[in-house]
Design a protein around this motif. Sequence first.
Motif, PDB file in Angstrom:
ATOM      1  N   GLY A 149       0.812  -1.215   0.000  1.00 52.95           N
ATOM      2  CA  GLY A 149       0.000   0.000   0.000  1.00 52.95           C
ATOM      3  C   GLY A 149       0.838   1.253   0.000  1.00 52.95           C
ATOM      4  O   GLY A 149       0.440   2.272  -0.579  1.00 52.95           O
ATOM      5  N   VAL A 150       2.003   1.216   0.650  1.00 54.58           N
ATOM      6  CA  VAL A 150       2.906   2.370   0.628  1.00 54.58           C
ATOM      7  C   VAL A 150       3.510   2.560  -0.756  1.00 54.58           C
ATOM      8  O   VAL A 150       3.661   3.676  -1.253  1.00 54.58           O
ATOM      9  CB  VAL A 150       4.014   2.195   1.684  1.00 54.58           C
ATOM     10  CG1 VAL A 150       4.999   3.361   1.626  1.00 54.58           C
ATOM     11  CG2 VAL A 150       3.411   2.103   3.079  1.00 54.58           C
ATOM     12  N   LEU A 151       3.846   1.447  -1.424  1.00 51.37           N
ATOM     13  CA  LEU A 151       4.509   1.522  -2.722  1.00 51.37           C
ATOM     14  C   LEU A 151       3.557   1.881  -3.859  1.00 51.37           C
ATOM     15  O   LEU A 151       3.944   2.582  -4.798  1.00 51.37           O
ATOM     16  CB  LEU A 151       5.175   0.179  -3.041  1.00 51.37           C
ATOM     17  CG  LEU A 151       6.423  -0.189  -2.246  1.00 51.37           C
ATOM     18  CD1 LEU A 151       6.821  -1.628  -2.543  1.00 51.37           C
ATOM     19  CD2 LEU A 151       7.565   0.752  -2.581  1.00 51.37           C
ATOM     20  N   ALA A 152       2.333   1.405  -3.796  1.00 53.54           N
ATOM     21  CA  ALA A 152       1.417   1.467  -4.941  1.00 53.54           C
ATOM     22  C   ALA A 152       1.245   2.860  -5.535  1.00 53.54           C
ATOM     23  O   ALA A 152       1.314   3.014  -6.767  1.00 53.54           O
ATOM     24  CB  ALA A 152       0.060   0.879  -4.545  1.00 53.54           C
ATOM     25  N   PRO A 153       1.016   3.933  -4.755  1.00 56.56           N
ATOM     26  CA  PRO A 153       0.715   5.228  -5.374  1.00 56.56           C
ATOM     27  C   PRO A 153       1.847   5.813  -6.206  1.00 56.56           C
ATOM     28  O   PRO A 153       1.588   6.588  -7.131  1.00 56.56           O
ATOM     29  CB  PRO A 153       0.412   6.131  -4.157  1.00 56.56           C
ATOM     30  CG  PRO A 153       0.049   5.198  -3.068  1.00 56.56           C
ATOM     31  CD  PRO A 153       0.869   3.978  -3.290  1.00 56.56           C
ATOM     32  N   GLY A 154       3.102   5.458  -5.915  1.00 57.94           N
ATOM     33  CA  GLY A 154       4.201   6.095  -6.625  1.00 57.94           C
ATOM     34  C   GLY A 154       4.867   5.257  -7.689  1.00 57.94           C
ATOM     35  O   GLY A 154       5.886   5.676  -8.251  1.00 57.94           O
ATOM     36  N   LEU A 155       4.317   4.091  -8.003  1.00 55.93           N
ATOM     37  CA  LEU A 155       5.003   3.202  -8.936  1.00 55.93           C
ATOM     38  C   LEU A 155       5.046   3.756 -10.353  1.00 55.93           C
ATOM     39  O   LEU A 155       6.066   3.669 -11.028  1.00 55.93           O
ATOM     40  CB  LEU A 155       4.342   1.821  -8.918  1.00 55.93           C
ATOM     41  CG  LEU A 155       4.548   0.999  -7.650  1.00 55.93           C
ATOM     42  CD1 LEU A 155       3.918  -0.371  -7.795  1.00 55.93           C
ATOM     43  CD2 LEU A 155       6.035   0.866  -7.320  1.00 55.93           C
ATOM     44  N   ALA A 156       3.932   4.291 -10.821  1.00 56.60           N
ATOM     45  CA  ALA A 156       3.876   4.828 -12.189  1.00 56.60           C
ATOM     46  C   ALA A 156       3.779   6.342 -12.114  1.00 56.60           C
ATOM     47  O   ALA A 156       2.765   6.939 -12.459  1.00 56.60           O
ATOM     48  CB  ALA A 156       2.692   4.240 -12.947  1.00 56.60           C
ATOM     49  N   ALA A 157       4.850   6.979 -11.658  1.00 59.13           N
ATOM     50  CA  ALA A 157       4.852   8.435 -11.494  1.00 59.13           C
ATOM     51  C   ALA A 157       4.734   9.126 -12.851  1.00 59.13           C
ATOM     52  O   ALA A 157       5.423   8.778 -13.810  1.00 59.13           O
ATOM     53  CB  ALA A 157       6.127   8.872 -10.791  1.00 59.13           C
ATOM     54  N   VAL A 158       3.864  10.123 -12.911  1.00 52.36           N
ATOM     55  CA  VAL A 158       3.634  10.831 -14.171  1.00 52.36           C
ATOM     56  C   VAL A 158       4.896  11.571 -14.603  1.00 52.36           C
ATOM     57  O   VAL A 158       5.271  11.561 -15.785  1.00 52.36           O
ATOM     58  CB  VAL A 158       2.454  11.807 -14.015  1.00 52.36           C
ATOM     59  CG1 VAL A 158       2.276  12.636 -15.279  1.00 52.36           C
ATOM     60  CG2 VAL A 158       1.178  11.047 -13.685  1.00 52.36           C
ATOM     61  N   TYR A 159       5.578  12.203 -13.651  1.00 56.30           N
ATOM     62  CA  TYR A 159       6.766  12.968 -14.018  1.00 56.30           C
ATOM     63  C   TYR A 159       7.833  12.057 -14.616  1.00 56.30           C
ATOM     64  O   TYR A 159       8.582  12.472 -15.515  1.00 56.30           O
ATOM     65  CB  TYR A 159       7.309  13.720 -12.806  1.00 56.30           C
ATOM     66  CG  TYR A 159       8.066  12.869 -11.810  1.00 56.30           C
ATOM     67  CD1 TYR A 159       9.436  12.637 -11.957  1.00 56.30           C
ATOM     68  CD2 TYR A 159       7.429  12.298 -10.718  1.00 56.30           C
ATOM     69  CE1 TYR A 159      10.122  11.856 -11.058  1.00 56.30           C
ATOM     70  CE2 TYR A 159       8.114  11.521  -9.817  1.00 56.30           C
ATOM     71  CZ  TYR A 159       9.461  11.306  -9.987  1.00 56.30           C
ATOM     72  OH  TYR A 159      10.132  10.528  -9.085  1.00 56.30           O
ATOM     73  N   GLY A 160       7.924  10.806 -14.140  1.00 54.71           N
ATOM     74  CA  GLY A 160       8.903   9.881 -14.688  1.00 54.71           C
ATOM     75  C   GLY A 160       8.591   9.513 -16.126  1.00 54.71           C
ATOM     76  O   GLY A 160       9.488   9.461 -16.974  1.00 54.71           O
ATOM     77  N   THR A 161       7.315   9.260 -16.414  1.00 47.50           N
ATOM     78  CA  THR A 161       6.916   8.931 -17.785  1.00 47.50           C
ATOM     79  C   THR A 161       7.193  10.093 -18.728  1.00 47.50           C
ATOM     80  O   THR A 161       7.720   9.909 -19.834  1.00 47.50           O
ATOM     81  CB  THR A 161       5.420   8.567 -17.819  1.00 47.50           C
ATOM     82  OG1 THR A 161       5.186   7.451 -16.945  1.00 47.50           O
ATOM     83  CG2 THR A 161       4.985   8.202 -19.223  1.00 47.50           C
TER      84      THR A 161
END
Length: 283
Positions: A149-161
């Motif tokens: 649950g801690v990891l899930a929100p930041g896995l597909a960061a928009v800024y990274g894409t």
Amino acid sequence: MGMTQARAVLLNLLVAALAIGTVAPLVWMVTVSLMPKGAAVATPPPFWPSHPTLANYRELLLPNGTGPYATDFKVLPAIVNSVALAVMATLLGLALTLPAGYAFAKLRFRGRTPLFRLLLALAVMPGQVALLPLFLMLKSVGLINTYAGVLAPGLAAVYGTVFVRQAVLAIPDEMLDAARIDGASEWRIFTRIVIPLLKPVTVTLALFTFLASWSDFLWPLIAITDQRRYTLPVALAAIGREHFKDTELMMAGAVVTTLPVLLLFLALQRYYFSGMLSGGIKG
């Protein structure tokens, strides 16, 4: 002294003043962490410890330390938790954002432009707006008080894409088309041609992701309720709420939090600046 030399001297003095203003708080943080209890609140406050000691670090880090902090809040396990979460967030984040950035830059698929515009719109939305819906969503699937649950929100960061997409746009289409003519699949093109060319960008993105996960406080505070699973920022905040007057101990905690990421940045700064230039805006 001519006008040009005078301007150069003034510019150097200004840069030196800015450098001192930036470094001085970090040096003071380290020196206070080496002071005995109560020394930092003396009048006038000392800048350098008269009798340096590592007692604050022993009390903070040792599992069986003499003070109540290490025993109650388990700071050393919290460091392990933060390192594990930051490494996992970095590896999983790269595994998702690198292919996504390549797809938005070089692949043609229906809805690519509207979807990318939607991502850009999401990038300017404050993250705090989504905290409550995100919490309720993860709670419904049983991921609250878990590391997933801690990891899930930041896995597909928009800024990274977006960052990867801008770098991939600089790769000539002719190079990729030649590989396709030779029979290479898109996955082979991505792994054998694109990824090696994106090494500085990959290191920069990995550094961003690691730093963001390591220093994240608000979401782990919301998502984790078990003290045994606290990350380092949350554990230090828990200590600070009860022992806010112990400045020396808090500065030791700040050093423990800051020093690893500072050393990591210094070690990778060559790739970082190269990656920032490679990820510059391209139409």
